[in-house]
Design a protein around this motif. Structure first.
Motif, PDB file in Angstrom:
ATOM      1  N   ALA A 111      -6.418  -1.671   5.814  1.00 17.06           N
ATOM      2  CA  ALA A 111      -6.022  -0.404   5.200  1.00 17.06           C
ATOM      3  C   ALA A 111      -6.668   0.768   5.933  1.00 17.06           C
ATOM      4  N   VAL A 112      -7.920   0.609   6.364  1.00 22.27           N
ATOM      5  CA  VAL A 112      -8.608   1.666   7.105  1.00 22.27           C
ATOM      6  C   VAL A 112      -7.910   1.926   8.437  1.00 22.27           C
ATOM      7  N   SER A 128       0.834  -1.201   0.000  1.00 23.59           N
ATOM      8  CA  SER A 128       0.000   0.000   0.000  1.00 23.59           C
ATOM      9  C   SER A 128       0.867   1.249   0.000  1.00 23.59           C
ATOM     10  N   ASP A 129       0.249   2.320  -0.432  1.00 21.56           N
ATOM     11  CA  ASP A 129       0.917   3.610  -0.448  1.00 21.56           C
ATOM     12  C   ASP A 129       0.103   4.579   0.382  1.00 21.56           C
ATOM     13  N   ILE A 130       0.804   5.502   1.037  1.00 20.78           N
ATOM     14  CA  ILE A 130       0.160   6.524   1.850  1.00 20.78           C
ATOM     15  C   ILE A 130       0.468   7.869   1.231  1.00 20.78           C
ATOM     16  N   THR A 171      -3.704   3.548  -0.459  1.00 23.98           N
ATOM     17  CA  THR A 171      -4.137   2.600  -1.479  1.00 23.98           C
ATOM     18  C   THR A 171      -3.779   1.188  -1.034  1.00 23.98           C
ATOM     19  N   PHE A 172      -4.556   0.231  -1.516  1.00 20.42           N
ATOM     20  CA  PHE A 172      -4.331  -1.174  -1.167  1.00 20.42           C
ATOM     21  C   PHE A 172      -4.883  -2.038  -2.294  1.00 20.42           C
ATOM     22  N   GLU A 173      -4.522  -3.289  -2.303  1.00 22.77           N
ATOM     23  CA  GLU A 173      -5.019  -4.253  -3.285  1.00 22.77           C
ATOM     24  C   GLU A 173      -6.208  -4.985  -2.675  1.00 22.77           C
TER      25      GLU A 173
END
Length: 110
Positions: A44-45, A4-6, A33-35
């Motif tokens: 991710a949240v 993921s990207d922040i 972002t996540f897959e």
């Protein structure tokens, strides 16, 4: 969560002539972002909330107090890219999409 990207989306000015609806500068809006097929949306949240609050993920209120995490994960994993869910948790607005995007913004209190 290495996939993921922040991103810090932005902040607003905290000047006296601040426009209505803007967010105080100490409260950044965070996008992660996540897959959806590889990582649970709830994970991710949690990380996006901890980034927004500038705290450890274990120090935020449990996510299941605001949303059914199993249902969230299933909805995003099985949904279309256009699937989206929004809710409030720990004084933050949270938006999650089937495209693998989480946006967290603090609630504005007047």
């Amino acid at each position: 969560m290495g996939d993921s990207d922040i991103h810090r989306v932005g902040t607003a000015s905290n000047d006296a002539d601040e426009q209505p609806g803007t967010v105080p500068d100490q409260n950044d809006i965070v996008e992660r972002t996540f897959e959806p097929g590889a990582n649970p949306a709830s994970e991710a949240v949690v990380y996006a909330l901890s980034d927004a609050a500038d705290t450890d993920p274990f120090d935020i209120d449990p996510l299941h107090e605001s949303v059914d995490t199993d249902a969230l994960d299933a909805l995003i994993r099985r949904g279309e890219r256009s699937t989206a869910l929004s809710f409030v948790h720990a004084d933050h607005y949270v938006s999650v999409s089937g495209a693998g995007r989480v946006v967290v913004a603090p609630e504005k209190t007047d």
